[in-house]
Design a protein around this motif. Structure first.
Motif, PDB file in Angstrom:
ATOM      1  N   ASP A 126     -56.345  52.887 -19.498  1.00  0.00           N
ATOM      2  CA  ASP A 126     -57.723  52.754 -19.037  1.00  0.00           C
ATOM      3  C   ASP A 126     -58.381  54.130 -18.999  1.00  0.00           C
ATOM      4  OD1 ASP A 126     -60.000  51.530 -18.183  1.00  0.00           O
ATOM      5  OD2 ASP A 126     -59.150  50.680 -16.344  1.00  0.00           O
ATOM      6  N   ARG A 127     -59.694  54.094 -18.891  1.00  0.00           N
ATOM      7  CA  ARG A 127     -60.470  55.335 -18.800  1.00  0.00           C
ATOM      8  C   ARG A 127     -60.339  55.910 -17.384  1.00  0.00           C
ATOM      9  NH1 ARG A 127     -62.782  59.315 -21.832  1.00  0.00           N
ATOM     10  NH2 ARG A 127     -63.091  57.703 -23.419  1.00  0.00           N
ATOM     11  N   TYR A 128     -59.909  57.190 -17.314  1.00  0.00           N
ATOM     12  CA  TYR A 128     -59.754  57.847 -16.012  1.00  0.00           C
ATOM     13  C   TYR A 128     -61.058  58.526 -15.587  1.00  0.00           C
ATOM     14  CZ  TYR A 128     -57.989  60.952 -12.392  1.00  0.00           C
ATOM     15  OH  TYR A 128     -57.792  61.627 -11.204  1.00  0.00           O
ATOM     16  N   ASN A 129     -61.640  59.287 -16.498  1.00  0.00           N
ATOM     17  CA  ASN A 129     -62.950  59.908 -16.263  1.00  0.00           C
ATOM     18  C   ASN A 129     -63.616  60.112 -17.620  1.00  0.00           C
ATOM     19  OD1 ASN A 129     -61.691  62.190 -17.346  1.00  0.00           O
ATOM     20  ND2 ASN A 129     -61.266  63.066 -15.320  1.00  0.00           N
ATOM     21  N   GLU A 130     -64.649  60.895 -17.675  1.00  0.00           N
ATOM     22  CA  GLU A 130     -65.394  61.067 -18.927  1.00  0.00           C
ATOM     23  C   GLU A 130     -64.577  61.750 -20.011  1.00  0.00           C
ATOM     24  OE1 GLU A 130     -68.999  63.100 -18.104  1.00  0.00           O
ATOM     25  OE2 GLU A 130     -69.883  61.444 -16.948  1.00  0.00           O
ATOM     26  N   THR A 131     -63.568  62.495 -19.628  1.00  0.00           N
ATOM     27  CA  THR A 131     -62.830  63.278 -20.622  1.00  0.00           C
ATOM     28  C   THR A 131     -61.392  62.808 -20.834  1.00  0.00           C
ATOM     29  OG1 THR A 131     -62.189  64.865 -18.915  1.00  0.00           O
ATOM     30  CG2 THR A 131     -64.214  65.332 -20.162  1.00  0.00           C
ATOM     31  N   HIS A 132     -60.866  61.998 -19.936  1.00  0.00           N
ATOM     32  CA  HIS A 132     -59.448  61.670 -20.015  1.00  0.00           C
ATOM     33  C   HIS A 132     -59.206  60.165 -19.877  1.00  0.00           C
ATOM     34  CE1 HIS A 132     -59.181  65.976 -19.210  1.00  0.00           C
ATOM     35  NE2 HIS A 132     -57.943  65.935 -19.677  1.00  0.00           N
TER      36      HIS A 132
END
Length: 884
Positions: A126-132
């Motif tokens: 899943d998407r953790y934040n905008e960059t990771h």
């Protein structure tokens, strides 16, 4: 050995289930067992793209429509694919993440399977934040998690995953990250109980195990966040919903129901209690999901997949569940639809309480601050701003009353879709607009054997537009996501990922075919079936999702229908093929414009899925046949045939005055060819065909006996004439031996020629599909199509002075080269024969390699065996019909 009572009970349960399933076609729920309109194999797929890396078991999908990326988690690998075309890859599209050799050895020491379990299966992505991105895997029974730099697509950092990911790749699991918080549900440890957790940030939360265990061997299939705080009039909190199947601890009228489907709810803002329920959910509640067919008391207890779709407001949300039967040896699936308002009403209802090891509805007093509810304005008015401020009385009640008394019923009180012999594993739903201005929900359902069913919800029922075979062999559909922007659905299985277009309008080649499909994404523009999204002005698009039968002109015209001609000999069977591409269409036949009524052997017709079989063709059955596909009340022409039934003319050849002029094939054909009669009188026994008269050595023996008799008479007459008689005897024997050899090579003695004037005669006819066939008495069949071969029994009357009757005035094709074989059959006989209805043979193929066909040799060997058996029998002087 099974206990007798248990065996009887199991048998009764299975019988009742079988009777319920078999009663569907005859009961009031006929519309539930839905049949897909069209079936498309792998070879017929249109516009599909595939991805298959070096890994296997593609199970985790993360769709990011805005970035145009599809992230895929497989066994020991993670992939980044282009949404537009997943077949196009770049250099940094994959990352290997395998468990170390030492970790795999430790896995083996735990007794795990090194073929299926001692690998790193990606279970969370899943998407953790905008960059990771954030991912977790089983890592050979020692879970690990990792951060991924999305731009460079590379691992950044690894960490322990025992509290976030299950150790077993077969355990049910669900999870997501929202607002930087990770929620998951599974059985995390080998000996632990299933659990719903908030993994980060601090404080971590989990479900309670004592004194009342909240989850009983739960198997999780899905989860979702619904932001019920938006525009809430009571200052409500967002809710997390988890869907699962668990062991049944309630009293049930059916003791065979050992498992039940559930939905559990917790509040996103829950942080646990101060003294009671520390680091435990204070808002946990669960309720039963019912998916059943009431009139048959058939319960679908196993929840396999869910999909939630938000409405105009969050409270108008709807979710669908795919359910299966608890018995693994019976395949059946049901799709039930639920309203979020009904779910909320059940969670606001009465509680259940565990009394004397049995769950009963609680009838006592409930605390004013309702246990299990989220913090609202009512709580804040009493200075309760978080769950830690809740009184112990409220938390103690919530601890002992996690189960709701009422059950969540599906919309309409019954399944939206029922499907026999299918196990659905995944479901995804998309809302689309049609030409009529209405919105329709399209359902995409994956099966356990690699098929995708595309359906549309019309009112209170479902129409399955098509079923698509996405993978060769039987592969379970693991996951499925839909991209509205790309107009594709992405489906994963063990061998790879398939990108399937939401619609394949080009598959429908006519107006009525396009309309019958009832696909909201397709319409007829006057020339072809097109995607309606590409036409801003839809006024000229023909589409009928509601009825599926309106808008097309000249549906009954047969200008584009192929026409064929069939010629058939009287008494033969002929098959008129009519292949229907729609599974919902029914074949209807007309003869000279009149619909054929009543099918069966008495009517002379028999219908099947592949055409119409004319049984024992008669002259009255000649005419113009039309096949129609009747669907949604519309008759659409499919095939057209002109059938001509030719009378049987038995040719009686004339025997020449000189027996030596008889061709050898005449005797081998008339005396050796086996025939099976269409009907045999019961009053008289069957007679074998007449055998040949004695010839060769037997004939010479009789002549020698006659010579000895003459010699004895000569001796008694006078010794003086001995020398003269001996000389005459030698001369006569020499002459007789020469004549005997001459006639014995035909299997016939000279006196026997006149006795064979009345012998059974057989005629071999070949019926062509496109042209008329003709056969002579030697069994040579000439045909350009070669569909049926008939052996017609008859009785020939030949005499040296009679002429054979003229042949029927049929066109004679060019003669084929023929070579007679020892069994009397010519080389032009078909190579493959199949017996039909006793007296005719289906010609399956005829080419230049008849002599090499194994079926040809087996056929001739059978004739030789019959011939050998009949060699020692005697002729009938006047054989009747039963003798042939």
């Amino acid at each position: 050995m099974m206990h007798p009572r248990l065996s009887t009970f199991t048998l009764a349960v299975l019988c009742s289930l079988a009777s319920a399933l078999w009663a569907f076609p005859f009961g009031p729920v006929l519309e539930l067992d839905v049949t897909p309109r069209t079936t498309v194999p792998v070879s017929g797929l249109l516009g599909c793209n595939r991805f298959q890396g070096l890994a296997v078991n593609y199970s985790t999908l993360l769709l990011e429509d805005g970035a145009g990326m599809l992230y895929v988690g497989a066994r020991e690998a993670v992939y980044a694919l282009n949404l537009f075309n997943i077949s196009v890859t770049r250099n940094n599209t994959s990352m290997d993440w395998a468990a170390s050799a030492d970790q795999k050895r430790q896995c083996l020491t735990k007794g795990r399977d090194n073929q299926t379990e001692c690998y790193n299966y990606i279970r969370f992505l899943d998407r953790y934040n905008e960059t990771h991105l954030y991912t977790c895997g089983t890592h050979a029974f020692r879970p690990r998690c990792a951060y991924i730099d999305a731009e460079r697509f590379s691992f950044v950092r690894f960490e322990e995953g025992r509290e976030k990911c299950p150790y077993d790749p077969a355990k049910g699991y669900t999870g997501f990250i929202v607002d930087g918080e990770m929620y998951s549900a599974s059985q995390y440890e080998f000996r632990s109980s299933p659990d719903i957790r908030r993994n980060f940030p601090f404080p971590n939360l989990r479900t309670e195990e004592a004194p009342t265990r909240w989850l009983q061997e739960a198997d999780f299939v899905g989860s979702a966040l619904l932001r019920e705080s938006i525009n809430s009039s009571i200052g409500d909190d967002d809710k997390l919903y988890f869907f699962f199947t668990e062991r049944n601890t309630e009293q049930s009228p059916y003791s065979s129901q050992t498992r039940v489907s559930r939905v559990a709810r917790v509040c996103k803002g829950d942080i646990g209690g101060q003294r009671t329920l520390q680091r435990k959910w204070t808002s946990f509640l669960k309720a039963r999901l019912v998916c059943s067919i009431p009139e048959y008391e058939l319960q679908f207890n196993i929840l396999r997949s869910v999909f939630i779709q938000e409405g105009p407001t969050v409270h108008d949300s709807t979710f669908w569940g795919v359910f299966g039967l608890e018995w693994k040896n019976v395949k059946a699936s049901a799709v039930c639809q639920y309203s979020l308002k009904d779910v909320q009403a059940v969670f606001d209802g009465p509680y259940m309480e565990l009394q004397d090891s049995k769950w009963r509805e609680y009838s006592g007093k409930v605390p004013d601050l309702r246990p299990g509810s989220c913090i609202t304005d009512q709580h804040r008015a009493q200075l309760i701003n978080t769950s830690r401020d809740l009184p112990d009385s409220v938390l103690m009640f919530a601890r002992r009353h996690p189960l709701m008394a009422k059950q969540i019923q599906p919309i309409g009180g019954r399944p939206l879709l029922f499907k026999k012999s299918v196990d659905y594993t995944r479901i995804a739903v998309l809302k689309v607009s049609a030409v009529d201005g209405r919105s329709y929900r399209m359902l995409f359902m994956g099966t356990d054997d690699g098929w995708l069913h595309k359906a549309v919800e019309i009112g209170d029922r479902v129409h399955i537009i098509e079923e698509l075979q996405l993978f060769e062999g039987s592969q379970r559909i693991n996951n499925m996501v839909i991209s509205r922007k790309q107009g594709s659905v992405y489906v994963s299985a063990a061998s790879g990922v398939v990108q399937v277009p939401l619609s394949a309008c080009a598959r429908y080649t006519s107006c009525y075919d396009c309309v019958f499909a009832r696909d909201p994404l397709c319409g007829w523009d006057g020339r072809q079936c097109v995607e309606i999204s590409s036409y801003p002005d839809k006024s000229n698009i023909t589409q009928d999702v509601q009825m599926g039968n309106r808008g097309c002109d000249d549906m009954t015209a047969d200008g584009l229908v192929s026409h064929r001609t069939r010629s058939v000999m009287a008494g033969d069977d002929v098959l008129l093929q009519c292949e229907l591409h729609s599974n919902l269409a029914a074949p209807r036949w007309t003869l000279n414009g009149e619909q054929l009524q009543g099918y069966g052997t008495e009517a002379g017709y028999r219908t099947g899925t592949d055409g119409l079989l004319i049984i024992g063709a008669q002259s009255r059955q000649s005419g113009h046949y039309r096949c129609y596909a009747v669907e949604n009340g519309v008759w659409v022409p499919v095939r057209s045939y002109m059938v001509r039934v030719q009378p049987v003319v038995a040719a009686s050849p004339r025997l020449p005055s000189d027996p030596t002029a008889l061709p050898e094939s005449f005797f081998t054909t008339t005396s050796m060819l086996p025939v099976t009669p269409t009907s045999v009188p019961t009053e008289q026994p069957l007679h074998s065909p007449p055998a040949a008269l004695p010839s060769g050595p037997e004939f010479q023996t009789n002549r020698h006996m006659e010579a000895m008799y003459i010699s004895l008479v000569a001796v008694l007459g006078g010794l003086c004439l001995v020398l003269t008689v001996v000389l005459l005897y030698v001369s006569f024997c020499a002459h007789s031996d020469q004549a005997g050899r001459k006639y014995s090579q035909h299997g016939l003695s000279l006196p026997a020629v006149t006795e064979r004037k009345r012998s059974s005669h057989l005629e071999l006819k070949t019926i062509s599909s496109h042209c008329n066939g003709r056969a002579d008495m030697r069994g040579r069949a000439a045909s350009t199509d070669g569909v049926f071969l008939q052996i017609v029994p008859g009785e020939g009357h030949a005499s040296p002075s009679s002429e054979p009757p003229p042949a029927p005035p049929l066109p004679m094709p060019p003669p084929l080269p023929s070579t007679d074989f020892t069994n009397g059959l010519s080389a032009t006989l078909p190579s493959v024969l199949r017996k039909m209805n006793g007296n005719s043979y289906v010609l399956l193929g005829q080419g230049d390699s008849e002599m090499t066909s194994p079926l040809y040799h087996s056929f001739t060997e059978e004739l030789n065996r019959i011939l050998e058996k009949r060699k020692h029998t005697q002729f009938d002087v006047e054989p009747d019909e039963s003798s042939v």
